[in-house]
Design a protein around this motif. Sequence first.
Motif, PDB file in Angstrom:
ATOM      1  N   ASN A  98       0.789  -1.103   0.041  1.00 20.93           N
ATOM      2  CA  ASN A  98      -0.076  -0.090  -0.204  1.00 20.93           C
ATOM      3  C   ASN A  98       1.016   1.240  -0.071  1.00 20.93           C
ATOM      4  OD1 ASN A  98       0.636  -0.862   2.579  1.00 20.93           O
ATOM      5  ND2 ASN A  98      -0.702   0.670   3.528  1.00 20.93           N
ATOM      6  N   ASN A  99       1.131   1.874  -1.160  1.00 18.92           N
ATOM      7  CA  ASN A  99       1.975   2.997  -1.295  1.00 18.92           C
ATOM      8  C   ASN A  99       1.048   4.272  -1.490  1.00 18.92           C
ATOM      9  OD1 ASN A  99       4.321   1.477  -1.627  1.00 18.92           O
ATOM     10  ND2 ASN A  99       3.801   0.952  -3.830  1.00 18.92           N
ATOM     11  N   ALA A 100      -0.123   4.207  -2.000  1.00 17.11           N
ATOM     12  CA  ALA A 100      -0.940   5.495  -2.146  1.00 17.11           C
ATOM     13  C   ALA A 100      -1.746   5.644  -0.921  1.00 17.11           C
ATOM     14  CB  ALA A 100      -1.868   5.226  -3.337  1.00 17.11           C
ATOM     15  N   TYR A 122      -2.646   3.486   8.322  1.00 16.02           N
ATOM     16  CA  TYR A 122      -3.512   4.104   9.015  1.00 16.02           C
ATOM     17  C   TYR A 122      -4.869   4.110   8.690  1.00 16.02           C
ATOM     18  CZ  TYR A 122      -5.111   7.088  13.076  1.00 16.02           C
ATOM     19  OH  TYR A 122      -5.750   7.504  14.228  1.00 16.02           O
ATOM     20  N   ARG A 123      -5.054   4.532   7.599  1.00 16.96           N
ATOM     21  CA  ARG A 123      -6.380   4.779   6.728  1.00 16.96           C
ATOM     22  C   ARG A 123      -6.971   3.459   6.423  1.00 16.96           C
ATOM     23  NH1 ARG A 123     -10.726   5.919   6.723  1.00 16.96           N
ATOM     24  NH2 ARG A 123     -12.095   6.667   4.944  1.00 16.96           N
ATOM     25  N   LEU A 124      -6.217   2.486   5.920  1.00 17.84           N
ATOM     26  CA  LEU A 124      -6.642   1.063   5.809  1.00 17.84           C
ATOM     27  C   LEU A 124      -7.224   0.462   6.948  1.00 17.84           C
ATOM     28  CD1 LEU A 124      -4.004  -0.222   3.217  1.00 17.84           C
ATOM     29  CD2 LEU A 124      -6.532   0.436   2.885  1.00 17.84           C
ATOM     30  N   GLU A 157      -1.637  -2.509  -5.822  1.00 19.05           N
ATOM     31  CA  GLU A 157      -2.598  -1.025  -5.980  1.00 19.05           C
ATOM     32  C   GLU A 157      -2.771  -0.813  -7.643  1.00 19.05           C
ATOM     33  OE1 GLU A 157      -1.950   1.585  -2.250  1.00 19.05           O
ATOM     34  OE2 GLU A 157      -0.473   1.858  -3.888  1.00 19.05           O
ATOM     35  N   GLY A 158      -1.638  -1.015  -8.214  1.00 22.10           N
ATOM     36  CA  GLY A 158      -1.773  -0.544  -9.605  1.00 22.10           C
ATOM     37  C   GLY A 158      -2.074   0.902  -9.751  1.00 22.10           C
ATOM     38  N   MET A 217     -13.498  16.516   3.468  1.00 21.61           N
ATOM     39  CA  MET A 217     -12.569  16.217   2.481  1.00 21.61           C
ATOM     40  C   MET A 217     -11.411  15.702   3.080  1.00 21.61           C
ATOM     41  SD  MET A 217     -11.822  20.129   1.658  1.00 21.61           S
ATOM     42  CE  MET A 217     -13.220  20.565   2.727  1.00 21.61           C
ATOM     43  N   PRO A 218     -10.828  14.548   2.073  1.00 20.80           N
ATOM     44  CA  PRO A 218      -9.585  13.924   2.734  1.00 20.80           C
ATOM     45  C   PRO A 218      -8.337  14.900   2.170  1.00 20.80           C
ATOM     46  CG  PRO A 218     -10.659  12.488   0.963  1.00 20.80           C
ATOM     47  CD  PRO A 218     -11.667  13.729   1.293  1.00 20.80           C
ATOM     48  N   LEU A 219      -7.529  15.279   3.137  1.00 17.97           N
ATOM     49  CA  LEU A 219      -6.363  15.939   2.485  1.00 17.97           C
ATOM     50  C   LEU A 219      -5.224  15.075   2.266  1.00 17.97           C
ATOM     51  CD1 LEU A 219      -7.282  19.126   4.775  1.00 17.97           C
ATOM     52  CD2 LEU A 219      -7.819  18.733   2.139  1.00 17.97           C
ATOM     53  N   VAL A 220      -4.155  15.310   3.323  1.00 17.56           N
ATOM     54  CA  VAL A 220      -2.903  14.639   3.033  1.00 17.56           C
ATOM     55  C   VAL A 220      -2.625  13.733   4.378  1.00 17.56           C
ATOM     56  CG1 VAL A 220      -1.806  16.106   1.270  1.00 17.56           C
ATOM     57  CG2 VAL A 220      -1.358  16.393   3.691  1.00 17.56           C
ATOM     58  N   ALA A 221      -1.847  12.703   4.431  1.00 17.92           N
ATOM     59  CA  ALA A 221      -1.369  12.158   5.600  1.00 17.92           C
ATOM     60  C   ALA A 221      -2.612  11.861   6.396  1.00 17.92           C
ATOM     61  CB  ALA A 221      -0.357  12.733   6.271  1.00 17.92           C
ATOM     62  N   ASP A 222      -3.733  11.358   6.046  1.00 15.45           N
ATOM     63  CA  ASP A 222      -4.853  11.124   7.091  1.00 15.45           C
ATOM     64  C   ASP A 222      -5.310  12.094   7.410  1.00 15.45           C
ATOM     65  OD1 ASP A 222      -4.785   8.047   6.481  1.00 15.45           O
ATOM     66  OD2 ASP A 222      -3.029   8.264   7.717  1.00 15.45           O
TER      67      ASP A 222
END
Length: 820
Positions: free
Chosen positions: A175-177, A181-183, A252-253, A644-649
């Motif tokens: 999981n790179n993208a 923590y989000r998963l 991921e692709g 809205m999701p921003l960066v780094a969770d």
Amino acid sequence: MVVSFGTIVPLAPAAAQTAASTVVEGNRRVEVETIRSYFKPGPGGRLDQAAIDDGLKALIETGLFQDVRINQAGGRLLVTVVENPVIGRVAFEGNKKVKDEQLSAEIQSKPRGTLSRPMVQSDALRIAEIYRRSGRYDVSVTPEIIEQPNNRVDLIFTVSEGAKTGVRSIEFIGNNAVSSYRLKDIIKTHESNFLSFLASGDLYDPDRVEADRDLIRRYYLKHGFADVQVVAALTEYDPEKKGFLVTFKIEEGQQYRVGSVEFQSNIATLDGNSLRSFSRVNVGSLYNAEALEKSVEEMQIETSRRGYAFATVRPRGDRNFDAHTVSIVFAIEEGPRTYIERINIRGNTRTRDYVIRREFDISEGDAYNRALVDRAERRLNNLDFFKSVKIVTEPGSSSDRVILVVDLEDKSTGDFSVSGGYSTSDGALGEVSVSERNFLGRGLYAKAAVGYGQYSRSASLSFVEPYLLDYRVALGLDVYYKQQLPTSTTSYGTTTFGFSPRLGLALREDLSLQLRYSIYQQKITLTSAYNNCNNDPSNSTLAFNPTPAYINSVLGGIDPTNASSSSVYGYGCYGDGESALPVRKELASGAAWTSMVGYTLNYNTLDNTRNPTDGLLIDFRQDFAGVGGDVKYLKTAFDTKYYMPLVADIVGLVHTQGGILTSVGDSNIRMLDHFQMGPNLVRGFASNGIGPRDITYAAFGATGDALGGTKYWGASAELQMPFWFLPKEVGLKGSVYADAGSLWGYQGPTSWTATGEVNSPSCPKCGLQYDDSSLIRSSVGVGLIWASPFGPLRFDYAVPLTKGKYDRVQQFKFGGGTSF
């Protein structure tokens, strides 16, 4: 005596015999002819070796016999049987976490049934599986058979439950993208922590882990990763940690955007572009498989409405690997003419069939439409009446007929809840409630609740019929009583009881409409300390507390705080802190009835209602009071939240709200009907701490009751971020925010002729004096949000930047509650 399981060793017959020469010995309960019937002669009426072997096998498989032996004796076929004993009782020992009743319902061995050793072993495995489903993988189950007289036995299952087996770690590979923590926030399985005893998500469940794979995949597909694969979910038991290690392997692709959207129709009379308005996929947006599925569903339903019952909509996506885009084509074709022969429902032991069938938009005899079947399955899952729901098709009586089979399993839908909470504004509060989501198996909702708190008392009864007259319209009925006591921010209390029917309609999956009518009685309660005006100086039973009129006429308008002053002040009864004029006036007027009609439009695209990170929520409501009753007004309000999701969770939140209260005709607006605002508009202020306020006795060093306003607006910008150094399962995150807003426009009573509290040229301050500034209030602050096992908790510390002269500040606020 304890009898252990043995092995059957049959003796093969030496020669073929006739059926009539078969002799049976040892049977007590099973008839001789029944045993003979298992040995079927071949041609000529003789039993050959194959027939004897088949009969022996069939007898053993009945489970009625402990031993079966076949031998030749004097030219006859001798069948000697030892019947299995009858079970006298089935008992369980050592089971503390699972009740006897639950285990009895799961096993096949029953009292007064025949003992079958293979069945006993199967029952032991089933009991162990029940414990494993609840997270106890160290369980062991030992069956014992205790012999009793008359060929009867007692069956005892001794259970060693063991400790709970939790998930010690969850890891993600590839999981790179999307961050781990989000998963972890997406899946249902959680890591064990010091609060795990209050929840069950940390217990290892292979079915849950498998479902988590699908949740991860759907999340990626929703956010543009069209090629994602969750290759494996690896689980390993660690004896040292006494728990499971779960690892999800992800490929991921690339992330794709929508390059183009086209419509192709192979049906001559149907223009594909006419379905464009039903597409939720837009050019330039991230590829979203969920939006694609909903588009196909709505298009297919629309084609059916237009008379193309067998039309199918098939999406096709052509990837451009260099540009990272997907060109989507919706192909509309004439599908096979297939009809629904029957809808069979299996597994519902409590829920009535019609409750299940009404979730289908199709019935027997209609054209088969897979989109409508999928919608029905989703609706049945959303009811939350069943542990599992699956709809499959089986061949019908002909090639153009299919049978829909609905397999489901009922689950408990009743709740007994004891909830408690505390907030800095409302104090401590406790509530006991009993509710049932599937009342009498008819899909009805019923709830009774009683609440008791530091500043409030309440009782309510609620009932919801989700399908009024078999239409997809929900009818709700509420009867309620609430008593609000005086607090540190209000000098008065209120008592309200009423009745409210309502109708709810789902216009779309993300848009709903509620129509309602409310009738309630409300009155003010006030202690004598806040209502003790004494206009008669000769009345010695009360402290002499002159009214403004008395001061004006007798004292010559002398300022009671300055004997040398000749100006007219007229503080009167306010001198020792009476409640505001509107409060005392409404108290004297008695209880008032409010009869009003209203509606609410709700638009909701949030990805998660409890912990949203993306989506829009809009709530617009209007209420008109004046359909009978004692008051008339029109109240309009809106509330919007955009996540809205921003960066780094980090999640951004923009919150706006506003409202206006308008009088109707020549009627006056009661103070109680005004908007009251505080930290719900701008954090950093006390409850009812913002807006118009009674300042009649401000010269005595105090401000009076909040009067409320007829207009308000508010805006807030907030950033919510996790504490990355803490385990995800702790559920803690922080926030920083800035709030702004205002409340103004008091239109309630300002004079009272009955007590002489009327402004006049000779006594300009004899009536109500109040502050009504439209000044913008603003604040900045930080918050701590905890999705705890005790319920959602929030702590806020805010510092006002701008405030009104008489506003009340409360920099710290805490609120939360739970059910247990």
